[in-house]
Scaffold this motif. Structure first.
Motif, PDB file in Angstrom:
ATOM      1  N   GLU A  46      12.684   5.684 -14.762  1.00  0.00           N
ATOM      2  CA  GLU A  46      11.182   5.640 -15.370  1.00  0.00           C
ATOM      3  C   GLU A  46      10.638   4.074 -14.840  1.00  0.00           C
ATOM      4  OE1 GLU A  46      11.830   6.170 -19.573  1.00  0.00           O
ATOM      5  OE2 GLU A  46      10.505   8.133 -19.217  1.00  0.00           O
ATOM      6  N   PHE A  47      11.210   3.421 -13.944  1.00  0.00           N
ATOM      7  CA  PHE A  47      10.624   2.181 -13.194  1.00  0.00           C
ATOM      8  C   PHE A  47      10.302   1.434 -14.407  1.00  0.00           C
ATOM      9  CE2 PHE A  47       9.934   4.047  -9.192  1.00  0.00           C
ATOM     10  CZ  PHE A  47       9.415   5.096  -9.375  1.00  0.00           C
ATOM     11  N   GLU A  48      11.041   1.247 -15.512  1.00  0.00           N
ATOM     12  CA  GLU A  48      10.906   0.534 -16.776  1.00  0.00           C
ATOM     13  C   GLU A  48      10.216  -0.955 -16.394  1.00  0.00           C
ATOM     14  OE1 GLU A  48      13.074  -0.935 -20.875  1.00  0.00           O
ATOM     15  OE2 GLU A  48      13.545   0.701 -19.975  1.00  0.00           O
ATOM     16  N   ASP A  49      11.109  -1.886 -15.885  1.00  0.00           N
ATOM     17  CA  ASP A  49      10.657  -2.944 -15.411  1.00  0.00           C
ATOM     18  C   ASP A  49       9.379  -3.146 -14.625  1.00  0.00           C
ATOM     19  OD1 ASP A  49      12.704  -3.872 -16.739  1.00  0.00           O
ATOM     20  OD2 ASP A  49      14.141  -4.036 -15.086  1.00  0.00           O
ATOM     21  N   TRP A  50       9.189  -2.231 -13.701  1.00  0.00           N
ATOM     22  CA  TRP A  50       7.900  -2.204 -13.024  1.00  0.00           C
ATOM     23  C   TRP A  50       6.800  -2.010 -13.894  1.00  0.00           C
ATOM     24  CZ3 TRP A  50      10.651   0.609  -8.492  1.00  0.00           C
ATOM     25  CH2 TRP A  50      11.316  -0.208  -7.882  1.00  0.00           C
TER      26      TRP A  50
END
Length: 412
Positions: free
Chosen positions: A384-388
């Motif tokens: 989920e591309f959390e950091d991005w």
């Protein structure tokens, strides 16, 4: 040969003399001297019982109505035409009861879930049927569903939501095909041809892809937020600010609940999402500040709503639109004379595209909960591309909440 000759009044009359009365196509009402009434279907097929004529008892008029016995007779005729013994088929049905559409769809979904690689797609498959089909045909037996019932499901969304309508059509067709294969209905249902009844979607789909919601230029968004910040604090203004900072759809904002917030993550249930899938929104420092300001109002609704409107219900679309219309007076708008709340999502997307070249397109699209069509992008979605995504929303919050010089005071 004439058919549907009998009437309900005649069948239910106490004055009907003993005898055999034809309804047409081999269906008869049998009235005995005792006054008891029952249905008989006289049929003959070269494929069954060595071509001998057979009388099939279909039950008492007290247990089966004229309308229902006609449907049952039609089923018997279909079986005979296929070379099947009606009595044999009835015995099979007793061992394998005909399911409702809801039951058949749920069973089909369970089967498909074992083979579909994408878990989100598997969830969405059933969610669309729950939302559009179940309210209309969910409780109907699959043997009773006809093409006009499918038309009732699809017509409201056929032109309004053409892509969704096609998915619903395909999934209904899949369920009904399985029902036919499992002998739960005598005939196939020509769902694939229903477009001939509903009309061509070509213009509707072209319009959808051309359509843009009127929206502010992203360069002017900080000025709008500065105006909202400097005006008297209201739930309406805070609601609009939160929508801009999170880039969610209006309906997702209006029914937001405190119980959905966990730290800096807002988890929106799939039933409120356009695609029917759960969506996570990563809240920036600015968005969390707005929530703290809402808490200061100390307003609690029975439904745990964050943005409470009149009569303790959700904030209205009209309130959000009015706040935006007054707050954006004099600012630049594209695709129309007045900016729309939904258009704020487009403003966010344009800002990402033009001001954040390092942000992957998939990150921006997932932030807007847009369906990912590229197989490579879909593979990345597990993380989920959390950091991005957190970084992107923080940058957006910093941008729109930046101090703007020469902010013209305006009543919003």
């Amino acid at each position: 040969m004439a058919s549907n000759i009998l009437t309900d009044n005649f069948v239910n009359s106490n004055k009907t003399a003993p005898g055999r009365y034809a309804d047409g196509d081999g269906l008869y009402l049998l009235v005995k001297p005792s006054g008891s009434k029952s249905w008989v279907l006289r049929m003959q097929s070269a494929l069954v019982n060595n071509g001998k004529r057979m009388d099939y008892g279909l039950g008492s008029t007290k247990k089966i109505s004229l309308q229902d016995v006609r449907a049952l007779a039609s089923q018997y005729r279909a079986w005979l035409a296929q070379g099947k013994s009606p009595k044999g088929e009835i015995e099979k049905l007793k061992k394998n009861p005909i399911p409702t559409f809801k039951e058949a769809a749920t069973a089909r979904h369970a089967s498909l879930s074992k083979t579909l690689k994408n878990a989100k797609h598997a969830t969405q498959w059933l969610t669309t049927l729950k939302r559009y089909a179940f309210p209309i045909i969910g409780d109907m037996k699959v043997s009773d569903i006809e093409i006009e019932h499918i038309e009732d499901v699809l017509r409201p969304i056929w032109f309004e939501k053409p892509e969704t309508a096609l998915k619903v059509k395909q999934r209904i067709g899949d369920v009904m095909d399985m029902a036919h294969l499992r002998r739960q209905r005598a005939t196939e249902l020509p769902v694939r041809k229903i477009g001939k009844l509903l009309g061509s979607q070509t213009k509707a789909r072209q319009h959808k892809y051309r359509e843009h919601f009127p929206s502010l230029f992203y360069e002017d968004m900080p000025q709008l937020l500065s105006r909202l910040n400097s005006a008297e604090e209201t739930i309406g203004r805070l609601g609009l600010m939160f929508q801009i900072l999170t880039a969610v759809r209006t309906g997702e904002l209006r029914f937001a609940r405190w119980s959905e917030i966990n730290g800096d993550v807002w988890t929106i249930p799939g039933l409120r999402m356009k695609e029917g899938l759960e969506h996570k929104v990563y809240l920036s420092t600015a968005a969390l500040d707005v929530l703290d300001r809402v808490k200061a109002f100390q307003i609690r609704s029975l439904d745990d709503l964050i943005f409470v409107g009149l009569k303790n219900g959700p904030i209205s679309n009209g309130t959000l639109s009015k706040v935006l219309r007054l707050g954006s007076a004099g600012l630049r708008v594209k695709f129309g004379p007045v900016a729309t709340v939904h258009g704020n999502r487009g403003t966010f997307r344009t800002w990402v595209q033009e001001q954040c070249p390092d942000v992957k397109e998939a990150v921006a699209e997932l932030a807007l909960s847009h369906k990912q069509s590229n197989a490579v992008i879909a593979a990345y979605n597990h993380a989920e591309f959390e950091d991005w995504r957190r970084d992107l929303m923080e940058r957006w919050g910093t941008f729109v909440m930046q101090s703007t010089d020469n902010v013209r005071s305006i009543a919003v």
